[in-house]
Enzyme design. Structure first.
Site, mmCIF file in Angstrom:
data_model
loop_
_atom_site.group_PDB
_atom_site.id
_atom_site.type_symbol
_atom_site.label_atom_id
_atom_site.label_comp_id
_atom_site.label_asym_id
_atom_site.label_seq_id
_atom_site.Cartn_x
_atom_site.Cartn_y
_atom_site.Cartn_z
ATOM 1 N N GLU A 284 14.954 1.894 -1.241
ATOM 2 C CA GLU A 284 14.448 0.689 -1.917
ATOM 3 C C GLU A 284 14.335 -0.470 -0.926
ATOM 4 O O GLU A 284 13.391 -1.256 -0.975
ATOM 5 C CB GLU A 284 15.359 0.300 -3.087
ATOM 6 N N TRP A 287 11.221 0.018 0.786
ATOM 7 C CA TRP A 287 10.062 -0.455 0.006
ATOM 8 C C TRP A 287 9.824 -1.951 0.282
ATOM 9 O O TRP A 287 8.706 -2.414 0.419
ATOM 10 C CB TRP A 287 10.307 -0.279 -1.505
ATOM 11 N N TRP A 316 -11.399 -8.095 -16.617
ATOM 12 C CA TRP A 316 -10.153 -8.410 -17.333
ATOM 13 C C TRP A 316 -10.471 -9.193 -18.592
ATOM 14 O O TRP A 316 -11.412 -9.989 -18.620
ATOM 15 C CB TRP A 316 -9.214 -9.227 -16.434
ATOM 16 N N ASN A 351 14.309 -3.688 -12.453
ATOM 17 C CA ASN A 351 13.102 -3.138 -11.817
ATOM 18 C C ASN A 351 12.283 -2.242 -12.745
ATOM 19 O O ASN A 351 11.061 -2.357 -12.817
ATOM 20 C CB ASN A 351 13.482 -2.368 -10.557
ATOM 21 N N TRP A 369 -3.752 -8.930 -13.454
ATOM 22 C CA TRP A 369 -2.409 -8.874 -12.856
ATOM 23 C C TRP A 369 -2.011 -10.207 -12.217
ATOM 24 O O TRP A 369 -0.833 -10.537 -12.131
ATOM 25 C CB TRP A 369 -2.312 -7.742 -11.822
ATOM 26 N N TRP A 392 3.237 -6.014 -8.596
ATOM 27 C CA TRP A 392 2.151 -6.241 -9.556
ATOM 28 C C TRP A 392 0.946 -5.361 -9.247
ATOM 29 O O TRP A 392 0.353 -4.770 -10.139
ATOM 30 C CB TRP A 392 1.758 -7.732 -9.615
#
Ligand code: FAD
Length: 486
Positions: A284, A287, A316, A351, A369, A392
């Protein structure tokens, strides 16, 4: 650096590195200079432009207060200057440096586009006055640009990036730097000239403990216990088994390197086996590193653009009522609503739930987003641009190595799987507490009416079909347009 520098004054510019342990710029300044002072430039209008909300501002400014106390113990004064924008930084730094006869400025680099531009302008202005500019790295482990594919490009996919990172880390020294020792005859600056640290509301002290000492203690406690069960329990929000260190990393009250160091130590200095939990936690952290490198390699993400051009023209929906329902936790999907309540009340969200609510906004409601990213920025204590943008764009399927657009979380299934007894939901939506473990994930229309809880905002199957069709068409049209342009 010559021995002459020992006779001159160094200025350390603190930004999102509000700590004294494992601080490369502070360490270097203290090593090279007898006299050291610190500065923090508070730029609230720039924060407005970056959608930085009050929760993050509060957390950061409280840590600035903590840093001032820590520096005081080292006999290092911290000057706090308020200006509006990043573009005011060069003038403010030059003025301060000339006033105190500063010969060298030390800082840890920041990698976002506006931050890089600000730092380049400051470097030029200071060097024009003959003041040295020394940049260290603490936001990432490896310097962005050093972990690349065989043909020298930034990785766009996490797994090979992780592999390359681990390879590069073999000879890397993760030992954190010690706290510098107390200065003897340091520069004195009056309290008035040091400037005051602004107060920001709300006060989230009941949710978050302030301080570098607390952050380091929390890290050590986590790697002694929870880390070993991290892989098994990390997805269950009611268990609260993750480290909750993200806010401290975001303001730099905790160093990323120290996190790696402690986790690797707990895992017998291995990135892979030994403890699956520790290896998973380290992944993580990687990441986090991946999204930072990605942002540097593809700065368009700092300009609100989709990483994947295939999805840059999704039509959107403009649906302000639906957006308000999502923000306020009134979608009629308990797990989504409970998660949004957690964010608004505590400035933090688990998360798994960040992924669930982000996918719900972008797929079920087909809302851009960027709207969600902004709402998160305005509420997260742990706001970090690249992690927020990466999360996102992953959830919206517009990002690098993102969730494919046709794999859409079912919020009810996610709830049954990761909050099986509805414990998390009951905590944040007490109006649903009386429901059974089965119906709490999807109250019937009658149950919802009886409990004063909203009806579902959109039907799951309808929304999924609409999202898939919209993404598929947008991708086909974009690919056709690209082919025509060639
Ligand atoms: P742990 O599970 O204990 O993980 C340890 C650390 O690893 C975290 O503190 C964090 O620094 C890093 N990390 C973990 N997961 C990720 C990830 N997916 N991406 C990047 N870094 C990760 N994280 C932020 O720090 N700031 C943000 O603004 C942010 N916004 C997000 C928005 C969305 C839509 C999504 C899906 C994720 C976002 N994340 C963000 C990533 C992740 O949700 C948080 O880092 C994590 O929930 C923090 O809790 P923790 O400290 O207990 O994490």
């Amino acid at each position: 650096m010559t021995s002459d520098t020992n006779k001159t004054t160094a200025l350390v510019w603190f930004r999102r590195d509000l700590r004294v342990y494992d601080h490369p710029a502070l360490t270097e300044a203290c090593r090279n200079h007898k006299q050291v002072m610190g500065v923090y430039l508070h730029t609230p209008t720039q924060w407005d432009r970056h959608d930085v909300g009050n929760n993050h501002r509060w957390f950061l400014l409280e840590h600035l207060r903590d840093l001032r106390q820590s520096l005081d113990k080292l006999n290092i004064p911290l000057v706090v200057i308020s200006r509006k924008l990043f573009s005011d930084s060069a003038e403010a730094l030059v003025k301060l440096a000339l006033k105190h006869d500063v010969s060298h400025l030390y800082l840890n680099g920041e990698w976002e586009v506006n931050e890089l531009e600000r730092d380049s302008a400051c470097k030029a202005a200071l060097e024009k006055e003959g003041i040295g500019f020394h940049k260290s790295n603490d936001q990432t482990i490896m310097l962005p640009g050093t972990i690349t594919t065989n043909d020298g490009h930034y990785y766009k996919v996490f797994t090979p990036f992780r592999k390359a990172f681990i390879k590069a880390a073999q000879g890397f020294d993760f030992d954190p730097l010690p706290r510098p020792s107390r200065r003897k005859d340091n520069i004195t600056i009056s309290e008035r000239d040091q400037g005051s640290i602004p107060k920001v509301k709300p006060d989230l002290k009941s949710e978050w403990t302030i301080g570098e000492a607390h952050a380091r203690h929390a890290l050590k406690a986590f790697v002694q216990k929870e880390i070993f069960d991290y892989k098994r329990y990390r997805d269950f929000p009611a268990l609260d088994n993750t480290s909750r260190l993200s806010p401290y990393l975001a303001v730099g009250a905790l160093s990323l390197r120290e996190c790696f160091y402690e986790a690797l130590r707990a895992n017998d200095y291995s990135f892979e086996g030994v403890s699956e939990g520790a290896a998973c936690w380290v992944s993580e952290l990687i990441w986090r590193e991946f999204y930072k490198h990605l942002m540097v390699g593809f700065p368009k993400v700092c300009k609100h653009r989709a990483f994947n051009a295939d999805y840059s023209k999704i039509p959107w929906r403009s649906a302000s009522k639906d957006f308000a329902a999502w923000c306020e936790g009134r979608t009629g999907y308990p797990l989504v609503d409970a998660a949004m309540k957690q964010l608004v009340q505590e400035g933090w969200m688990h998360n798994r739930l960040r992924m669930v609510v982000a996918m719900f906004l972008t797929k079920h409601l087909l809302i851009d987003w960027r709207e969600g990213e902004r709402f998160f920025a305005r509420h997260l204590v742990d706001l970090d641009f690249s992690a927020n943008n990466g999360g996102w764009q992953w959830s919206a399927s517009t990002g690098a190595d993102a969730a494919p657009y046709f794999r859409i979380f079912n919020p009810v299934r996610q709830s049954e799987r990761f909050d099986p007894d509805g414990e998390f939901i009951r905590h944040y939506l007490p109006e649903l507490a009386s429901l059974s473990n089965k119906s709490i994930h999807a109250p019937s229309p009658m149950e919802a009416t009886d409990l004063g809880y909203p009806q579902v905002i959109t039907d799951h199957s309808f929304a999924v079909d609409r999202a898939k069709q919209t993404f598929r068409t947008a991708k086909e049209q974009q690919q056709y347009a690209t082919e025509q342009a060639v």
